[in-house]
Scaffold this motif. Structure first.
Motif, PDB file in Angstrom:
ATOM      1  N   TYR A 180       0.857  -1.182   0.000  1.00 57.39           N
ATOM      2  CA  TYR A 180       0.000   0.000   0.000  1.00 57.39           C
ATOM      3  C   TYR A 180       0.889   1.228   0.000  1.00 57.39           C
ATOM      4  O   TYR A 180       1.952   1.231   0.625  1.00 57.39           O
ATOM      5  N   CYS A 181       0.455   2.294  -0.696  1.00 58.11           N
ATOM      6  CA  CYS A 181       1.205   3.552  -0.652  1.00 58.11           C
ATOM      7  C   CYS A 181       0.307   4.633  -0.054  1.00 58.11           C
ATOM      8  O   CYS A 181      -0.916   4.573  -0.142  1.00 58.11           O
ATOM      9  N   ARG A 182       0.962   5.592   0.581  1.00 61.04           N
ATOM     10  CA  ARG A 182       0.248   6.717   1.186  1.00 61.04           C
ATOM     11  C   ARG A 182       1.028   7.974   0.881  1.00 61.04           C
ATOM     12  O   ARG A 182       2.249   8.037   1.081  1.00 61.04           O
ATOM     13  N   VAL A 183       0.334   8.990   0.387  1.00 56.54           N
ATOM     14  CA  VAL A 183       0.933  10.287   0.097  1.00 56.54           C
ATOM     15  C   VAL A 183       0.616  11.200   1.274  1.00 56.54           C
ATOM     16  O   VAL A 183      -0.555  11.438   1.567  1.00 56.54           O
ATOM     17  N   GLY A 184       1.657  11.671   1.949  1.00 57.28           N
ATOM     18  CA  GLY A 184       1.444  12.480   3.150  1.00 57.28           C
ATOM     19  C   GLY A 184       0.659  11.672   4.166  1.00 57.28           C
ATOM     20  O   GLY A 184       0.992  10.523   4.446  1.00 57.28           O
ATOM     21  N   GLU A 185      -0.402  12.227   4.692  1.00 56.02           N
ATOM     22  CA  GLU A 185      -1.259  11.516   5.642  1.00 56.02           C
ATOM     23  C   GLU A 185      -2.604  11.179   5.014  1.00 56.02           C
ATOM     24  O   GLU A 185      -3.587  10.917   5.713  1.00 56.02           O
ATOM     25  N   MET A 186      -2.657  11.185   3.675  1.00 55.76           N
ATOM     26  CA  MET A 186      -3.895  10.880   2.968  1.00 55.76           C
ATOM     27  C   MET A 186      -4.246   9.401   3.108  1.00 55.76           C
ATOM     28  O   MET A 186      -3.439   8.602   3.563  1.00 55.76           O
ATOM     29  N   GLU A 187      -5.419   9.044   2.628  1.00 50.40           N
ATOM     30  CA  GLU A 187      -5.853   7.643   2.654  1.00 50.40           C
ATOM     31  C   GLU A 187      -4.893   6.808   1.804  1.00 50.40           C
ATOM     32  O   GLU A 187      -4.472   7.222   0.732  1.00 50.40           O
ATOM     33  N   SER A 188      -4.549   5.626   2.300  1.00 53.63           N
ATOM     34  CA  SER A 188      -3.627   4.760   1.559  1.00 53.63           C
ATOM     35  C   SER A 188      -4.352   4.087   0.410  1.00 53.63           C
ATOM     36  O   SER A 188      -5.573   3.941   0.416  1.00 53.63           O
ATOM     37  N   MET A 189      -3.555   3.680  -0.594  1.00 49.88           N
ATOM     38  CA  MET A 189      -4.113   3.015  -1.768  1.00 49.88           C
ATOM     39  C   MET A 189      -3.239   1.820  -2.116  1.00 49.88           C
ATOM     40  O   MET A 189      -2.029   1.855  -1.915  1.00 49.88           O
ATOM     41  N   LYS A 190      -3.848   0.777  -2.646  1.00 47.49           N
ATOM     42  CA  LYS A 190      -3.108  -0.421  -3.049  1.00 47.49           C
ATOM     43  C   LYS A 190      -2.262  -0.104  -4.282  1.00 47.49           C
ATOM     44  O   LYS A 190      -2.703   0.578  -5.194  1.00 47.49           O
TER      45      LYS A 190
END
Length: 195
Positions: free
Chosen positions: A63-73
């Motif tokens: 999973y990746c997360r940009v900043g503190e945004m919602e993570s995405m697969k």
């Protein structure tokens, strides 16, 4: 904390209260996850893009997360490349983090720049020769003075470099050769190989 182990599967034994060792399963030591580069190094604030994450130790299902945004697969390309979808975010500089369980993230020192979306306000002229070569002057909103990549005009799928004028809201683009008919015009950054 696990001791340093060679890569691969290892037996895991638990000794509760100092009692007899009880076989509990396996522990897999993997290569550490390391992010070295993002391509492109910027995204637009409205999200919906995809960045290529280069590094090492990438496995399927991260999973990746940009900043503190919602993570995405992520989409696994190889042990050294992932594709990470980008959510909407406010302009600024954010860190990229990766996780194997969507709970515990490894934060990278590599940053991603979020820039305002660029919109076309007007363009003149609105016609050009199919042979190309004419210029179109485009008034835009959202361009930043310190662009993350060269400013470009996108005529449908065709990309040409834009020339900035003294007016920070205006660019000039050479119309490329194209088929007869209408084509969508937008302005943004990059669009060329490696940008």
């Amino acid at each position: 904390q696990a001791p340093a182990l060679p890569l691969g599967s290892h037996s895991l034994r638990v000794a509760p209260d100092g009692g007899i060792s009880i076989k509990a399963g396996h522990f897999t030591a993997t290569e550490p996850i390391l992010i070295s580069k993002l391509k492109p190094g910027f995204v637009y604030e409205n999200g919906g893009g995809v960045i290529s994450v280069e590094g090492q130790g990438f496995t399927r299902g991260l999973y990746c997360r940009v900043g503190e945004m919602e993570s995405m697969k992520t989409q696994h390309v190889s042990a050294t490349e992932l594709l990470c979808p980008t959510p909407a975010a406010k302009p600024g500089t954010l860190h990229l983090s990766l996780s194997s369980d969507d709970l515990h993230f490894i934060r990278s020192d590599v940053t991603l720049r979020v820039v305002p979306s660029v919109s076309v306000v007007s363009a003149s002229p609105l016609t050009g020769s199919v042979g190309g070569g004419d210029n179109v002057k485009v008034t835009v909103a959202g361009l930043v003075p310190d662009a993350p990549a060269p400013v470009s005009c996108f005529f449908g799928a065709l990309v040409v470099r834009a020339r900035r004028t003294k007016d920070e809201r205006e660019v000039v683009c050479d119309i490329p050769p194209h088929d007869v008919g209408e084509v969508a015009l937008r302005v943004g950054y990059g669009g060329f190989g490696g940008e």
